[in-house]
Design a protein around this motif. Structure first.
Motif, PDB file in Angstrom:
ATOM      1  N   VAL A   1      -6.268   9.098   7.323  1.00  0.00           N
ATOM      2  CA  VAL A   1      -7.254   8.088   6.951  1.00  0.00           C
ATOM      3  C   VAL A   1      -6.890   7.504   5.592  1.00  0.00           C
ATOM      4  N   ARG A   2      -7.081   6.179   5.462  1.00  0.00           N
ATOM      5  CA  ARG A   2      -6.733   5.540   4.203  1.00  0.00           C
ATOM      6  C   ARG A   2      -7.858   4.605   3.778  1.00  0.00           C
ATOM      7  N   GLY A   3      -8.328   4.784   2.558  1.00  0.00           N
ATOM      8  CA  GLY A   3      -9.407   3.926   2.096  1.00  0.00           C
ATOM      9  C   GLY A   3      -9.820   4.277   0.680  1.00  0.00           C
ATOM     10  N   GLU A   4     -10.867   3.607   0.230  1.00  0.00           N
ATOM     11  CA  GLU A   4     -11.335   3.836  -1.131  1.00  0.00           C
ATOM     12  C   GLU A   4     -12.395   4.926  -1.138  1.00  0.00           C
ATOM     13  N   VAL A   5     -12.185   5.961  -1.928  1.00  0.00           N
ATOM     14  CA  VAL A   5     -13.142   7.076  -1.981  1.00  0.00           C
ATOM     15  C   VAL A   5     -14.256   6.746  -2.961  1.00  0.00           C
ATOM     16  N   ARG A   6     -15.462   6.998  -2.512  1.00  0.00           N
ATOM     17  CA  ARG A   6     -16.602   6.886  -3.424  1.00  0.00           C
ATOM     18  C   ARG A   6     -17.267   8.245  -3.496  1.00  0.00           C
ATOM     19  N   GLY A   7     -17.437   8.748  -4.715  1.00  0.00           N
ATOM     20  CA  GLY A   7     -18.143  10.014  -4.837  1.00  0.00           C
ATOM     21  C   GLY A   7     -19.608   9.717  -5.036  1.00  0.00           C
ATOM     22  N   GLY A   8     -20.494  10.491  -4.466  1.00  0.00           N
ATOM     23  CA  GLY A   8     -21.906  10.196  -4.656  1.00  0.00           C
ATOM     24  C   GLY A   8     -22.724  11.445  -4.548  1.00  0.00           C
TER      25      GLY A   8
ATOM     26  N   GLU B   1       0.855  -1.179   0.000  1.00  0.00           N
ATOM     27  CA  GLU B   1       0.000   0.000   0.000  1.00  0.00           C
ATOM     28  C   GLU B   1       0.888   1.225   0.000  1.00  0.00           C
ATOM     29  N   ASP B   2       0.458   2.214  -0.729  1.00  0.00           N
ATOM     30  CA  ASP B   2       1.269   3.416  -0.818  1.00  0.00           C
ATOM     31  C   ASP B   2       0.831   4.407   0.251  1.00  0.00           C
ATOM     32  N   GLU B   3       1.582   4.479   1.338  1.00  0.00           N
ATOM     33  CA  GLU B   3       1.286   5.464   2.389  1.00  0.00           C
ATOM     34  C   GLU B   3       2.345   6.557   2.401  1.00  0.00           C
ATOM     35  N   THR B   4       3.108   6.594   1.302  1.00  0.00           N
ATOM     36  CA  THR B   4       4.187   7.579   1.271  1.00  0.00           C
ATOM     37  C   THR B   4       3.662   8.978   0.932  1.00  0.00           C
ATOM     38  N   ARG B   5       2.411   9.042   0.483  1.00  0.00           N
ATOM     39  CA  ARG B   5       1.880  10.334   0.054  1.00  0.00           C
ATOM     40  C   ARG B   5       0.528  10.613   0.694  1.00  0.00           C
ATOM     41  N   ILE B   6       0.263  11.907   0.891  1.00  0.00           N
ATOM     42  CA  ILE B   6      -1.083  12.315   1.303  1.00  0.00           C
ATOM     43  C   ILE B   6      -1.667  13.130   0.164  1.00  0.00           C
ATOM     44  N   VAL B   7      -2.883  12.806  -0.235  1.00  0.00           N
ATOM     45  CA  VAL B   7      -3.509  13.585  -1.303  1.00  0.00           C
ATOM     46  C   VAL B   7      -4.650  14.408  -0.712  1.00  0.00           C
ATOM     47  N   THR B   8      -5.103  15.364  -1.458  1.00  0.00           N
ATOM     48  CA  THR B   8      -6.236  16.148  -0.974  1.00  0.00           C
ATOM     49  C   THR B   8      -7.522  15.486  -1.443  1.00  0.00           C
ATOM     50  N   LEU B   9      -8.555  15.626  -0.652  1.00  0.00           N
ATOM     51  CA  LEU B   9      -9.851  15.042  -1.003  1.00  0.00           C
ATOM     52  C   LEU B   9     -10.329  15.583  -2.349  1.00  0.00           C
TER      53      LEU B   9
ATOM     54  N   GLU C   1     -10.627   5.450  -6.126  1.00  0.00           N
ATOM     55  CA  GLU C   1      -9.196   5.397  -5.861  1.00  0.00           C
ATOM     56  C   GLU C   1      -8.946   5.141  -4.372  1.00  0.00           C
ATOM     57  N   VAL C   2      -7.896   4.336  -4.081  1.00  0.00           N
ATOM     58  CA  VAL C   2      -7.505   4.154  -2.684  1.00  0.00           C
ATOM     59  C   VAL C   2      -6.487   5.233  -2.347  1.00  0.00           C
ATOM     60  N   VAL C   3      -6.834   6.071  -1.385  1.00  0.00           N
ATOM     61  CA  VAL C   3      -5.951   7.208  -1.085  1.00  0.00           C
ATOM     62  C   VAL C   3      -5.751   7.376   0.415  1.00  0.00           C
ATOM     63  N   GLN C   4      -4.705   8.148   0.726  1.00  0.00           N
ATOM     64  CA  GLN C   4      -4.486   8.533   2.108  1.00  0.00           C
ATOM     65  C   GLN C   4      -4.723  10.032   2.213  1.00  0.00           C
ATOM     66  N   VAL C   5      -5.574  10.405   3.141  1.00  0.00           N
ATOM     67  CA  VAL C   5      -5.859  11.834   3.324  1.00  0.00           C
ATOM     68  C   VAL C   5      -5.675  12.187   4.794  1.00  0.00           C
TER      69      VAL C   5
ATOM     70  N   THR D   1     -17.568   9.520   0.225  1.00  0.00           N
ATOM     71  CA  THR D   1     -17.618   8.650   1.406  1.00  0.00           C
ATOM     72  C   THR D   1     -16.492   7.624   1.341  1.00  0.00           C
ATOM     73  N   MET D   2     -16.160   7.091   2.515  1.00  0.00           N
ATOM     74  CA  MET D   2     -15.258   5.949   2.591  1.00  0.00           C
ATOM     75  C   MET D   2     -15.886   4.956   3.552  1.00  0.00           C
ATOM     76  N   MET D   3     -15.874   3.661   3.150  1.00  0.00           N
ATOM     77  CA  MET D   3     -16.412   2.627   4.026  1.00  0.00           C
ATOM     78  C   MET D   3     -15.265   2.001   4.792  1.00  0.00           C
ATOM     79  N   HIS D   4     -15.406   1.921   6.098  1.00  0.00           N
ATOM     80  CA  HIS D   4     -14.403   1.252   6.924  1.00  0.00           C
ATOM     81  C   HIS D   4     -12.957   1.583   6.560  1.00  0.00           C
ATOM     82  N   PRO D   5     -12.616   2.874   6.487  1.00  0.00           N
ATOM     83  CA  PRO D   5     -11.217   3.182   6.175  1.00  0.00           C
ATOM     84  C   PRO D   5     -10.313   2.847   7.360  1.00  0.00           C
ATOM     85  N   ALA D   6      -9.017   2.662   7.077  1.00  0.00           N
ATOM     86  CA  ALA D   6      -8.037   2.561   8.159  1.00  0.00           C
ATOM     87  C   ALA D   6      -7.751   3.984   8.628  1.00  0.00           C
TER      88      ALA D   6
END
Ligand code: ADP
Ligand code: MG
Length: 703
Positions: A110-117, A40-48, A55-59, A122-127
């Motif tokens: 927070v790290r997880g898969e972003v869903r736009g709606g 998992e790529d936790e080396t970067r933080i992206v903006t929401l 996409e799986v992102v860390q914010v 939203t993110m379900m059960h992110p780490a």
């Protein structure tokens, strides 16, 4: 030196430690070799704002709202704001600790898969965890683990295992040089084992994930080379150890049992049977224990070859044991072998004994006595043959039928316990039989330790089996066909699949079909056979069928191996799409054993879309196209890949974790040559290498 095993006494182990033991993660080296499934790529933080849908992102942001909702079901809702946008975090299962860390005002990563709606992101059960701390420089490994072993705990254990593990070079210079040459051909520079492992556990963010995934990266190449070398070394070692052992030299006596049995057989041996018989006789005559696999397609006549080998042992005054995986099969051997051998043994004052789990105590102790006294020249049975109370007087030959059905541990038990009193420190000869052949290239390269004899010819007069793949919607046509066969005096098998997760469903499947066929085939005796029936009942059903009194036998896969009823001419396999290829071939081999034209119907049930899965379709196609067991094995290998082909089948656990025999042939060739050189010229380095890689598994690989 192999790493010392952990000395923590067992009762003091914590739950995660126990889970690690269960996964075989005991020594530092085990942890070092426990490689990530993915990263998992936790080396970067992206903006929401920049995060794309799916996409799986860390914010990182601040919690602005926390809520528990009860409809439609209980859930924790948290709103995160990172200045660019907001996102709702949704948890269906949560603990007070969730609420605490995600309290309003807290800054979290927070790290997880972003869903736009419609309602926003939203993110379900992110780490998640409290913000702060440096961003890691390497990708974060995700390890294979179990429910009792949290990923974070395992990560820490791997880091410290890797740090502590003794990873100094085991390959002597000439072997390293030849590896370097081989790798040059693969365009991979040589890395040290430590470099390779450190890289694979913590690759930098600029890595080519493709090279990691397809295992072509130099780090992978080094690892695969090491693993193959360890495997080849242990095979070669086993072979050399065995060559140093003694076994009784067995020889046929002129006019003895072997000759008499040949004369008594109702048929002449095929050329292939004669050839493999001679190969076996030659081995038995040597004072070194035989270690031979006899492979031959279903129906090729392996049993009689085994009986002839037994006759050689008995001729020389020794005992022979024949072990089969199921009681039905053992019984069949027993019946046949008795038919052939008992009249010949009687004048010698010898008998055939048999041992099975379901035997009455009295009969069993009688048999044990016969075996201990040596009066039983031949012992036939199931796993019962390797139980502790069984003491042979002078066992010289052990034969295992359908050897792939036995676990490695059972094969080891057989070898270790079978030295009889008169063998001293020696070992009996070992003959393994199998109808699911190992493709030749694999046998030669991978099983360096095994001699292989192959029966490549069927007895004459067999008509080839015609195989049809038929949708279950045409079931009634199949039943009409059964009717026609039975009217002609032929017999029919109908096999229902084994559904491992649920024996109950499995059973109802067979019983329902049994009821259906009984109703649709009035006047025909339709029998039912499944593994949960009492043994006596199974035997009764089997004897009705083999005696020709029963027209149709509905069964689960208990009849898979070895059952021999030459009058059976039609095999129907229900839900054929659920069976493996070699199992289908085994089942089909139950027909076509006599002169009658035989057929096999593979009934499949398409899924809702009216289709079959791709591999299922390939399997059924292969079955329809060929009757040749070797071709089937080759296709099986193609469909499943060699790791699964060898691993799962031979031991329940894959023997090779990293290398792939289909693609890593260059490395395998290198390992083969390197193993021979290392064992001869650098025995200490060889031992160190095997100890590091295989530890306690080394014994298993020799079985
Ligand atoms: P498998 O190799 O599958 O174990 P079997 O040993 O059960 O095969 O043999 C299949 C059938 O062929 C048996 O009925 C056996 O008696 C018969 N058989 C074996 N060898 C010959 C032969 N040379 N000629 C004719 N029939 C044979
Ligand atoms: Mg057989």
């Amino acid at each position: 030196m192999p790493d010392a095993p952990s000395t923590v006494p067992r009762k003091e182990l914590s739950a995660p430690q126990k889970a690690m033991h269960k996964l075989g993660l005991v020594r530092d080296i085990d942890l070092a070799l426990h490689l990530p499934l993915r990263y998992e790529d936790e080396t970067r933080i992206v903006t929401l704002h920049d995060a794309r849908d799916g996409e799986v992102v860390q914010v990182e942001g601040v919690v602005t709202k926390q809520d528990i909702q009860y409809r439609p079901r209980r859930q924790l809702l948290v709103t995160l704001d990172d200045g660019s946008d907001t996102c709702t975090l949704r948890f269906f299962s949560f603990y007070p600790s969730h609420q605490k860390t995600l309290a309003v005002g807290a800054r979290v990563r927070v790290r997880g898969e972003v869903r736009g709606g419609f309602m926003g992101k939203t993110m379900m059960h992110p780490a998640f965890h409290a913000a702060g701390g440096e961003l890691p420089e390497a990708l974060t490994p995700v390890y294979p683990t179990s429910a009792q072993l949290p990923q974070a705990y395992l990560r820490k254990a791997v880091v410290s295992g890797l740090k502590r593990a003794e990873l100094s070079e085991t390959l002597p210079q000439p072997v390293l040089t030849s590896l370097q040459d081989t790798l040059r051909g693969l365009r991979a520079p040589l890395m040290s084992l430590r470099q390779a492992l450190e890289y694979l556990h913590h690759p930098g963010p600029d890595v080519s994930l493709a090279a990691l995934e397809d295992r072509s990266h130099p780090a992978w190449q080094r690892l695969k080379a090491e693993e193959l070398l360890a495997q080849q070394l242990s095979q070669l070692q086993a072979k050399r150890e065995r060559d140093a052992l003694r076994a009784p030299a067995l020889q046929t006596a002129p006019g003895g049992l072997h000759e008499q049995l040949l004369a008594a057989l109702p048929f002449a041996l095929t050329a292939a049977q004669r050839r493999v018989g001679e190969e076996i006789a030659r081995d038995l005559h040597r004072q070194v224990p035989m270690h031979r696999l006899l492979q031959g397609d279903v129906g090729s006549g392996k049993t009689v070859v085994a009986a002839l080998a037994a006759a050689i042992a008995i001729d020389s005054g020794w005992q022979c044991a024949l072990m089969a995986p199921t009681e039905i099969l053992a019984e069949q051997h027993f019946a046949k072998l008795i038919g052939w051998l008992e009249p010949l043994l009687e004048p010698l004052g010898k008998r055939v004994a048999w041992l099975t789990g379901s035997q009455k105590k009295k009969q069993r102790s009688e048999m044990l006595e016969l075996i201990a006294s040596g009066e039983a020249a031949l012992v036939v049975g199931t796993h019962a043959v390797i139980q502790d109370q069984v003491q042979f007087k002078n066992l010289a030959l052990a034969i295992i039928d359908e050897q792939h059905r036995f676990g490695v541990a059972q094969r080891l038990a057989l070898r270790s316990k079978m030295g009889g009193a008169e063998l001293g420190a020696g070992e009996p000869h070992l003959l393994m039989m199998s109808a699911t052949p190992i493709p030749r290239t694999l046998a030669m390269s991978y099983y360096a330790d095994l001699d292989v004899s192959t029966i490549d010819e069927l007895p004459p007069g067999r008509t080839p089996i015609v195989t049809k793949v038929v949708s279950d919607s045409r079931r009634h046509e199949v039943i009409e066909r059964i009717h026609a066969q039975v009217t002609e005096g032929r017999q029919v098998y109908w096999v229902c699949p084994l559904i491992e997760e649920s024996e109950a469903i499995d059973l109802s499947n067979a019983t329902e079909t049994h009821a259906e066929l009984s109703q649709l085939l009035p006047g025909v005796l339709v029998g039912l056979l499944h593994s949960r029936m009492p043994v006596a009942e199974k035997k009764a059903v089997m004897s009705l069928f083999s005696g020709g009194h029963m027209g149709v036998l509905v069964s689960t896969t208990v009849i898979e191996v070895g059952v021999d009823v030459p009058n059976a001419s039609l095999m129907v396999i229900e839900h054929a799409e659920r069976f493996g290829l070699s199992q289908l071939h085994q089942l089909r081999g139950r027909v076509g054993r006599g002169a009658a034209a035989s057929a096999c119907v593979l009934l499949y049930t398409p899924n809702e879309g009216g289709r079959l899965g791709e591999t299922a379709r390939e399997r059924l196609k292969a079955m329809a196209e060929t009757n040749d067991g070797f071709e089937i094995a080759r296709r099986d290998l193609e469909i499943r890949g060699p790791g699964e082909f060898l691993g799962a089948r031979q031991s329940g656990a894959p023997l090779l974790r990293f290398a792939d025999l289909a693609t890593d042939t260059h490395l395998l060739e290198w390992a083969r040559a390197a193993a021979a050189e290392m064992l001869t010229r650098f025995p200490e380095a060889a031992e160190r290498h095997v100890g590091r890689w295989l530890g306690t598994k080394a014994e298993y690989l020799k079985a």
